[in-house]
Design an enzyme around this catalytic site. Structure first.
Site, PDB file in Angstrom:
ATOM      1  N   GLY A 258       0.814  -1.216   0.000  1.00  0.00           N
ATOM      2  CA  GLY A 258       0.000   0.000   0.000  1.00  0.00           C
ATOM      3  C   GLY A 258       0.844   1.260   0.000  1.00  0.00           C
ATOM      4  O   GLY A 258       0.660   2.143  -0.846  1.00  0.00           O
ATOM      5  N   GLU A 295       0.993   5.872   7.503  1.00  0.00           N
ATOM      6  CA  GLU A 295       2.403   6.122   7.159  1.00  0.00           C
ATOM      7  C   GLU A 295       2.941   7.302   7.953  1.00  0.00           C
ATOM      8  O   GLU A 295       4.082   7.285   8.420  1.00  0.00           O
ATOM      9  CB  GLU A 295       2.580   6.350   5.657  1.00  0.00           C
ATOM     10  CG  GLU A 295       2.054   5.239   4.750  1.00  0.00           C
ATOM     11  CD  GLU A 295       2.469   3.839   5.158  1.00  0.00           C
ATOM     12  OE1 GLU A 295       3.574   3.680   5.706  1.00  0.00           O
ATOM     13  OE2 GLU A 295       1.679   2.894   4.944  1.00  0.00           O
ATOM     14  N   GLU A 317       3.994  -2.281  13.394  1.00  0.00           N
ATOM     15  CA  GLU A 317       2.795  -2.384  12.553  1.00  0.00           C
ATOM     16  C   GLU A 317       1.510  -2.504  13.367  1.00  0.00           C
ATOM     17  O   GLU A 317       0.517  -1.844  13.070  1.00  0.00           O
ATOM     18  CB  GLU A 317       2.935  -3.529  11.551  1.00  0.00           C
ATOM     19  CG  GLU A 317       4.040  -3.319  10.504  1.00  0.00           C
ATOM     20  CD  GLU A 317       3.942  -2.012   9.735  1.00  0.00           C
ATOM     21  OE1 GLU A 317       2.882  -1.354   9.773  1.00  0.00           O
ATOM     22  OE2 GLU A 317       4.943  -1.624   9.098  1.00  0.00           O
TER      23      GLU A 317
HETATM   24  N1  PHE Z   1       5.771  -0.726   6.219  1.00  0.00           N
HETATM   25  C1  PHE Z   1       4.708  -0.527   5.273  1.00  0.00           C
HETATM   26  C2  PHE Z   1       3.486  -0.098   6.055  1.00  0.00           C
HETATM   27  O1  PHE Z   1       2.916  -0.854   6.795  1.00  0.00           O
HETATM   28  C3  PHE Z   1       4.328  -1.707   4.465  1.00  0.00           C
HETATM   29  C4  PHE Z   1       5.359  -2.206   3.521  1.00  0.00           C
HETATM   30  C5  PHE Z   1       6.111  -3.319   3.821  1.00  0.00           C
HETATM   31  C6  PHE Z   1       5.562  -1.583   2.329  1.00  0.00           C
HETATM   32  C7  PHE Z   1       7.049  -3.823   2.953  1.00  0.00           C
HETATM   33  C8  PHE Z   1       6.472  -2.075   1.439  1.00  0.00           C
HETATM   34  C9  PHE Z   1       7.211  -3.197   1.759  1.00  0.00           C
HETATM   35  O2  PHE Z   1       3.091   0.994   6.034  1.00  0.00           O
HETATM   36 ZN    ZN Z   2       2.754   0.111   8.586  1.00  0.00          ZN
END
Ligand code: PHE
Ligand code: ZN
Length: 854
Positions: A258, A295, A317
């Site tokens: 995303g 984000e 997360e």
């Molecule tokens: N860290 C990102 C998110 O949760 C997700 C993500 C993981 C994007 C791996 C790209 C690759 O917002």
């Molecule tokens: Zn995230």
């Protein structure tokens, strides 16, 4: 080229093996000379050996790099290229490592590392993509400041932090905040910006930009507003301020996920940021607002405080999903958001937790970390935090969070660190609660009741079925929010949180004049499956009277499932009392339209399959489809005379505004339109299609028509109108498959893979087609096996292009063991076919082996 060398035994990484890196990274300087097929990356990294290092092996990760030269303190050295990186003999004092490598961004279709999307350079480094850019200790506990110089002729060249200089053909950036390499980002291309600004609570002016390809400028305003709202909300609710002078967001068309929280330079899948009333639905707007917030919130929960290793992924997360859900609840409707989240949890996380891919929110081993960006890590990870907040109370929650930011700012942390701040802030022992992080599987909670002499007793028995590698489970702490209603509908006990800690436990309520009706698991206070013998009339009573909106919806949802289960198992007719209850609710203008829309939305067919499976039945997808069709048709007929009036009464007049209120009304109106379209030959939907000035209504009309097989002309018109808009075209691809009858689903999908606009290289398009195939329950599981076969063929073809997206989509097969032996055999054959593919990626290999071995 694939990551895994063919036939190499896949390596497994274990949490218990964690060892810190033996060197401090003091600073990183990178110089990029951009060229589509031959980009040169020069790195200058200052390392200092740690005095107390357990292990001083100097190993730098590196994959798909051509090493041109390496130096230490200016003197050329010979590095030993080893599996997954290089080793070198280095001094025992601080030294400057320099390396020059060449990479090929244009050939990088895996979309990890530095790659190209529509002529634009961009990066994706989480989790382990930085090692495809240069040799580096690519692990999240190695944090450093980065200085970046980009040389190239792209009009816009961006990296993390603040710009420190630019001229003809070059730009320099410096990020003062130490960060792990996975938060590094670079973007270069022909981009235009939608500017904005924000003044933080301490008076700092922050420049904001959303960067897009020329032509997309008109789709940035909503995202910009969402960003400002997020910045304000994080200050107001968590006291957290932004910490750079600049915040950039870039929209990229080719992206595996995303969006990504790179420090000061978030990169978004264009589907998660670009929005306009003409091209985006209400659901798109809500999702975009949430992802921008997510984000942005990572700036503190993820970036300022990051993860020690990837086993701790849910540290950032789970918490950030929890925070973005709080944000959406505040911006929109709290109960509606909760209901949507529970629907999503049951649709995506429960099947994962109950199948061969089950893993705890903090896994203890993996082969490919990309396979652990799952509903369990994200959504269950967020549920665990919600439970913690409920157990300690709001004040203690924010006290613990303040301590977390104070104690751990600038660190790479673990779940132990996280729980310790709660223990220290509240004095509570969280050792039993910690089981939520280490045990997989969804607990079942069986509830029985007893009433005598004014005392009401609720008894709870918890157990969790075995999951791969975890045959036995200990009882967990389960916060069970309960209220009691009297038979006349009054609430006689307000919500109270009962704390389950034992395998079997009773709670009593005294002084009740009559046997109450319990409202259990209010607000879905724990991610469990409740098992309780109850009647449809009690469910209807709760649907009408419960004071907890979530449980009111839940009662309706349980009824909806019961009725369909009875239709599937006993060939029963749609329950008349339930139809009456629905009719009453639709007409009740006192009720929130969004809530009415949710109650009117049928449970998904895979949800019915899941329910049947939980009760020990083998789901028959065709029967579930038939029951669902019969039910909806009967409901439409029952409402026949009132549908035109209801349609008119719920139509939202005036200019389109993508707010929660309007979205709720349109959702209800769309439900009614879809029922009406089953009866009026599509007249009303055709009128709505022709007059719609926004995508929500255009799409709703098209969906209703296509479902009724009356939408051929409109589908053509839709294509003509939107063929140049990639995001709208994704909807067009997906809708045809979603609306197809079971026997034509696979053929429809197959035909669309032949369409000139289908592409293996664009994850959004691939997902639009293959995701819609897997999402059409009866179509995907059609007895012919054509759905399984088509998906497997396409996954095999995609694997050599994009292993990460292939592996994620393999999960469509994860429920295979719940179906009949013929379907199981068909799926098994497809899984074996995938596994036998030569040169299969490590990603897909791991997913398919896990599914086959369980
Ligand atoms: N860290 C990102 C998110 O949760 C997700 C993500 C993981 C994007 C791996 C790209 C690759 O917002
Ligand atoms: Zn995230």
């Amino acid at each position: 080229m694939n990551d895994a060398a063919p036939n190499a035994a896949p390596q497994t990484f274990y949490l218990k093996d964690y060892k810190p890196f033996g060197y401090e990274v003091e600073s990183v300087k990178l110089t990029f000379q951009l060229s589509p097929n031959a980009t040169k990356v020069h790195s200058a990294i200052r390392f200092t050996p740690k005095a107390d290092a357990e292990d001083n092996r100097f190993f730098l990760h590196g994959e798909q790099l051509s090493l041109i030269s390496a130096k230490i303190d200016g003197t050329p050295v010979t590095a030993r290229l080893v599996d997954g990186g290089l080793e070198c003999d280095v001094p025992r004092t601080s030294f400057l490592w320099e390396a020059e490598v060449e990479i090929d961004p244009a050939a990088n279709t895996a979309l990890e590392g530095l790659y190209m999307s529509n002529g634009m350079y961009c990066t994706q480094c989480e989790a382990e993509g930085f090692r495809k850019i240069t040799y580096y200790p690519d692990r999240p506990d190695v944090m450093s400041t980065f200085t970046v110089r980009i040389e190239g002729d792209e009009p816009v060249m961006l990296s993390n932090g603040n710009p420190t200089g630019a001229g003809e053909g070059w730009a320099e950036w410096h990020d003062p905040w130490p960060k792990p390499a996975y938060l590094f980002a670079l973007v270069a291309g022909d981009l235009v910006n939608h500017p904005g600004s924000f003044t933080t609570k301490s008076g700092k002016d922050v420049e904001l930009n959303i960067w897009v390809r020329p032509g997309d400028e008109g789709k940035c305003a909503f995202g910009m507003e969402a960003l400002k709202k997020s910045m304000k909300w994080d200050e107001d609710v968590y006291g957290l301020e932004y910490d750079l002078d600049l915040f950039n967001i870039v929209a990229v068309d080719d992206f595996n996920m995303g969006a990504m929280e790179n420090k000061g330079l978030n990169i978004f899948n264009s589907s998660c940021v670009l929005a306009s009333p003409e091209t985006s639905t209400d659901a798109n707007f809500e999702r975009i607002e949430a992802i921008i917030a997510h984000e942005y919130f990572h700036n503190w929960t993820g970036n300022r405080i990051t993860c020690r290793d990837w086993f701790q992924l849910c540290l950032k997360e789970g918490l950030t999903v929890f925070r973005d859900a709080q944000f959406t609840a505040d911006m929109r409707s709290e109960p509606v958001k909760r209901i949507e989240d529970v629907i999503a949890l049951r649709a995506r996380q429960f099947p994962e937790d109950g199948g061969p891919l089950a893993h705890p929110p903090r896994p203890e081993e993996f082969q490919e970390i990309n396979n652990f960006y799952t509903a369990t890590v994200y959504e269950k990870g967020a549920e665990v935090i919600g439970m913690l907040k409920r157990l300690v109370g709001d004040d203690n929650y924010y006290k613990a969070l303040n301590l977390y930011f104070e104690r751990h700012d600038g660190q790479a942390c673990t779940i132990e660190d996280w729980l310790k701040v709660f223990e220290d802030a509240t004095g509570r022992d969280l050792s039993q609660f910690k089981l939520w992080y280490s045990q997989a599987g969804t607990p079942r909670v069986k509830v029985t009741e007893d009433y005598a002499d004014g005392t009401y007793t609720l008894t709870f028995e918890q157990s969790t079925p075995p999951t791969p590698g975890q045959p036995e489970k200990a009882p967990r702490v389960i916060p069970m929010a309960v209220g009691l209603l009297s038979p006349n509908g009054d609430e006689v006990r307000g919500t109270q949180v009962l704390e389950l800690t034992e395998a079997k436990q009773s709670f009593t309520f005294d002084g009740l004049a009559s046997k109450p009706v319990p409202s259990i698991l209010r607000e879905f206070s724990a991610p469990v499956i409740l098992e309780r013998e109850t009647t449809n009339s009690e469910r209807a009573f709760l649907l009408a009277h419960d004071t907890d909106p979530f449980n009111r919806w839940e009662a309706g949802n349980a009824l909806a499932k019961e009725v369909r289960v009875a239709m599937v198992l006993d060939g029963a007719a749609p329950d008349a009392a339930y139809l009456d209850a629905l009719e009453k609710l639709v007409r009740d203008d006192e009720q929130d339209p969004a809530f009415r829309a949710l109650v009117l939305s049928p449970p998904s067919q895979s949800d019915i399959a899941q329910t049947l499976h939980e009760r020990g039945h083998t789901p028959d997808p065709q029967k579930i489809y038939d029951a669902s069709e019969t039910f909806t048709q009967t409901l439409a007929q029952q409402l026949e005379t009132s549908l035109p009036r209801l349609y008119a009464a719920t139509t939202v007049e005036g200019p389109y505004v993508p707010d929660a209120d309007g979205a709720g009304k349109r959702a209800l109106n769309s439900r009614i339109l879809s029922l009406l379209t089953r009866l009026d030959g599509g007249e009303q939907a055709a009128r709505q299609y022709a007059s719609a000035d926004n995508m929500t209504q255009q799409y709703a009309a098209l969906a209703a028509l296509m479902k009724a097989e009356k939408g051929e002309a409109q589908s053509k018109a839709f294509f003509e109108q939107w063929q140049d808009d990639r995001l709208v075209m994704d909807k067009w691809f997906a809708l045809q498959i979603a609306c197809a009858a079971p026997e034509t689903t696979a053929a429809t999908a197959k035909e669309l893979t032949q369409h000139p606009l289908f592409s293996m290289k664009n994850p959004n398009r691939f997902r639009a087609v293959m995701g819609a195939l897997a999402g059409n329950h009866a179509g995907f599981h059609h007895a012919s096996g054509a759905g399984y076969q088509l998906l497997a063929e396409n996954l095999i073809a995609l694997d050599s292009v994009n292993p990460q997206t292939t592996a994620r989509m393999c999960a469509a097969f994860q429920t295979w063991k719940r179906y009949d032996s013929k379907r199981q055999a068909q799926i098994q054959a497809e899984l074996e076919r995938i596994l036998a593919t030569s040169g299969l990626s490590r990603d897909t290999h791991e997913m398919v082996s896990r599914m086959l071995s369980a």
